[in-house]
Design a protein around this motif. Structure first.
Motif, PDB file in Angstrom:
ATOM      1  N   UNK A 199      -2.831  -5.039  -6.448  1.00  0.00           N
ATOM      2  CA  UNK A 199      -3.011  -6.330  -7.109  1.00  0.00           C
ATOM      3  C   UNK A 199      -2.981  -7.503  -6.141  1.00  0.00           C
ATOM      4  N   UNK A 200      -3.027  -8.717  -6.683  1.00  0.00           N
ATOM      5  CA  UNK A 200      -2.937  -9.927  -5.870  1.00  0.00           C
ATOM      6  C   UNK A 200      -4.262 -10.329  -5.258  1.00  0.00           C
TER       7      UNK A 200
ATOM      8  N   UNK B 122      -5.049  -6.166   4.368  1.00  0.00           N
ATOM      9  CA  UNK B 122      -4.924  -7.399   5.169  1.00  0.00           C
ATOM     10  C   UNK B 122      -3.543  -8.041   5.037  1.00  0.00           C
ATOM     11  N   UNK B 123      -2.634  -7.392   4.359  1.00  0.00           N
ATOM     12  CA  UNK B 123      -1.251  -7.881   4.278  1.00  0.00           C
ATOM     13  C   UNK B 123      -0.598  -7.724   5.650  1.00  0.00           C
ATOM     14  N   UNK B 124       0.378  -8.577   5.974  1.00  0.00           N
ATOM     15  CA  UNK B 124       0.943  -8.542   7.320  1.00  0.00           C
ATOM     16  C   UNK B 124       1.973  -7.445   7.534  1.00  0.00           C
ATOM     17  N   UNK B 125       1.911  -6.868   8.732  1.00  0.00           N
ATOM     18  CA  UNK B 125       2.923  -5.924   9.183  1.00  0.00           C
ATOM     19  C   UNK B 125       3.152  -6.222  10.660  1.00  0.00           C
ATOM     20  N   UNK B 126       4.368  -6.600  11.004  1.00  0.00           N
ATOM     21  CA  UNK B 126       4.656  -6.930  12.397  1.00  0.00           C
ATOM     22  C   UNK B 126       3.782  -8.064  12.913  1.00  0.00           C
TER      23      UNK B 126
ATOM     24  N   UNK C  28     -12.468  -0.696   2.804  1.00  0.00           N
ATOM     25  CA  UNK C  28     -13.304  -1.515   1.932  1.00  0.00           C
ATOM     26  C   UNK C  28     -12.838  -1.492   0.483  1.00  0.00           C
ATOM     27  N   UNK C  29     -11.628  -1.008   0.256  1.00  0.00           N
ATOM     28  CA  UNK C  29     -11.126  -0.941  -1.115  1.00  0.00           C
ATOM     29  C   UNK C  29     -10.663  -2.297  -1.607  1.00  0.00           C
ATOM     30  N   UNK C  30     -10.502  -2.409  -2.944  1.00  0.00           N
ATOM     31  CA  UNK C  30     -10.052  -3.695  -3.484  1.00  0.00           C
ATOM     32  C   UNK C  30      -8.571  -3.669  -3.855  1.00  0.00           C
ATOM     33  N   UNK C  31      -7.921  -2.504  -3.751  1.00  0.00           N
ATOM     34  CA  UNK C  31      -6.482  -2.443  -3.982  1.00  0.00           C
ATOM     35  C   UNK C  31      -6.084  -2.822  -5.395  1.00  0.00           C
TER      36      UNK C  31
ATOM     37  N   UNK D 234       4.892   8.644   6.705  1.00  0.00           N
ATOM     38  CA  UNK D 234       3.473   8.261   6.808  1.00  0.00           C
ATOM     39  C   UNK D 234       2.925   7.909   5.426  1.00  0.00           C
ATOM     40  N   UNK D 235       3.514   6.884   4.808  1.00  0.00           N
ATOM     41  CA  UNK D 235       3.158   6.539   3.427  1.00  0.00           C
ATOM     42  C   UNK D 235       1.835   5.786   3.373  1.00  0.00           C
ATOM     43  N   UNK D 236       1.166   5.898   2.231  1.00  0.00           N
ATOM     44  CA  UNK D 236      -0.011   5.076   1.969  1.00  0.00           C
ATOM     45  C   UNK D 236       0.451   3.882   1.151  1.00  0.00           C
ATOM     46  N   UNK D 237       0.221   2.691   1.654  1.00  0.00           N
ATOM     47  CA  UNK D 237       0.626   1.501   0.907  1.00  0.00           C
ATOM     48  C   UNK D 237      -0.319   1.379  -0.288  1.00  0.00           C
ATOM     49  N   UNK D 238       0.231   1.598  -1.463  1.00  0.00           N
ATOM     50  CA  UNK D 238      -0.576   1.670  -2.680  1.00  0.00           C
ATOM     51  C   UNK D 238      -0.146   0.587  -3.674  1.00  0.00           C
ATOM     52  N   UNK D 239       1.175   0.413  -3.834  1.00  0.00           N
ATOM     53  CA  UNK D 239       1.710  -0.576  -4.783  1.00  0.00           C
ATOM     54  C   UNK D 239       2.539  -1.592  -4.004  1.00  0.00           C
ATOM     55  N   UNK D 240       2.816  -2.761  -4.602  1.00  0.00           N
ATOM     56  CA  UNK D 240       3.544  -3.802  -3.862  1.00  0.00           C
ATOM     57  C   UNK D 240       4.873  -3.310  -3.288  1.00  0.00           C
ATOM     58  N   UNK D 241       5.577  -2.433  -4.001  1.00  0.00           N
ATOM     59  CA  UNK D 241       6.873  -1.974  -3.498  1.00  0.00           C
ATOM     60  C   UNK D 241       6.715  -1.148  -2.212  1.00  0.00           C
ATOM     61  N   UNK D 242       5.523  -0.536  -1.999  1.00  0.00           N
ATOM     62  CA  UNK D 242       5.288   0.218  -0.767  1.00  0.00           C
ATOM     63  C   UNK D 242       5.246  -0.710   0.446  1.00  0.00           C
TER      64      UNK D 242
END
Ligand code: CTP
Ligand code: MG
Length: 224
Positions: free
Chosen positions: A17-18, A24-28, A10-13, A202-210
Motif C-alpha cells: 500500500x501507500x 523505493x522505500x529507504x533502507x540504510x 516493476x510491481x505496484x506493491x 532473507x524476507x521479501x518485504x510484502x506488507x508494511x510490518x515487513x
C-alpha cells in the motif's frame, strides 16, 4: 564464467500500500532496490544487472552506456517483467540469477552455492522449511491438514543456466503459464531444480510490518 542478474522491480506493491512502491522505500539511507543492485555489483561475481521498472520510472532514469546496470520496462506480471529483462540483456552469459527487488538480506555465500549448483544441475533456488502448521480450508472451514515435512518456502536469488531459463520462460509464455517464480516453471518443463538451504532472514518485504522488521534488522546485518 559470466553471471547476469535480473531484478524484477516493476510491481505496484498492492499488499504494501501507500503512495511510494515498496521497492523505493529507504533502507540504510537508500532505496531498497538500489541497495540490492549494489550488493550484487559489489559481490564480484556479477557481470551485469538488469532491472525491470515501470514505464513511468524508465523515462526518468539515466542510462549510462557501458554501465553494468541496465533498466528496462517491466510487464503486467512478475514473469513478464523477468522476460523483458531477459530479452534486453543480450546472450553472453553462462548463468542467470533472478532476484526480487524487495529481498535485501540475501547471503553472498548462498548466492555462490546456488551458482555452483545451477551450473551442475541447470537450476537451483534457496528454500526454507515451513515452521507453521499448514491447513487447507474450504468455505471458511479447515478441510485438510497438509504434511509439511517436504514443503519449503521458495526464496530468491534463483539461479539457472542461461539456456535453461530461456527455454523455461519461452515455453511458459507460449503456453500462457504465469508462475510466481522461475524455479517452478523450470521444474514444470522437466529441468532438475536443486534446493539449497535458504535463510529465514532473507524476507521479501510484502506488507508494511515487513519494512519495520527489515529496518530493525539492517544495522545488525550490515555489521556482519
Ligand atoms: N514485480 C515486477 N513486475 C510485476 C509485478 C511484480 O517486476 N508486474 C516485482 C516486484 O516489484 C517485486 C517482485 O516482483 O520486486 C516480487 O513481487 P511482489 O512481492 O508480489 O511485489 P508486488 O507485485 O509489487 O506486490 P503485490 O503483489 O502486493 O502487489
Ligand atoms: Mg505481486
Amino acid at each position: 564464467m559470466s553471471v547476469l542478474v535480473i531484478i524484477p522491480a516493476a510491481g505496484s506493491g498492492t499488499r504494501f500500500g501507500g503512495p511510494i512502491p515498496k521497492q523505493f522505500q529507504p533502507l540504510g539511507g537508500k532505496p531498497i532496490v538500489q541497495y540490492v543492485v549494489e550488493r550484487f555489483l559489489l559481490s564480484g561475481f556479477v557481470e551485469k544487472v538488469v532491472v525491470a521498472v515501470t514505464d513511468a520510472l524508465l523515462v526518468t532514469v539515466k542510462q549510462a552506456p557501458g554501465d553494468h546496470v541496465q533498466f528496462v520496462a517491466g510487464g503486467e506480471t512478475r514473469q513478464q517483467s523477468v522476460m523483458n529483462a531477459f530479452n534486453a540483456a543480450g546472450e553472453d552469459f553462462d548463468v542467470v540469477a533472478v532476484h526480487d527487488a524487495v529481498r535485501p538480506f540475501f547471503r553472498l555465500t548462498t548466492f555462490a552455492a546456488l551458482i555452483d549448483a545451477a551450473r551442475e544441475s541447470g537450476a537451483a533456488f534457496p528454500g526454507v522449511p515451513l515452521t507453521d502448521t499448514i491447513h487447507a480450508t474450504r468455505d471458511g472451514k479447515l478441510s485438510a491438514t497438509v504434511d509439511r515435512s517436504n514443503l519449503v518456502a521458495a526464496q530468491t536469488p534463483q539461479v539457472f543456466r542461461y539456456d535453461v531459463l530461456r527455454d523455461a520462460l519461452e515455453r511458459a509464455m507460449r503456453e500462457k503459464v504465469d508462475g510466481t517464480d522461475e524455479a517452478g516453471i523450470a521444474a514444470r518443463y522437466g529441468y532438475d531444480v536443486r534446493v539449497i538451504a535458504g535463510d529465514p532472514h532473507n524476507i521479501k518485504i510484502t506488507r508494511p510490518e515487513d519494512l519495520a522488521l527489515a529496518q530493525a534488522h539492517f544495522e545488525e546485518w550490515s555489521a556482519e
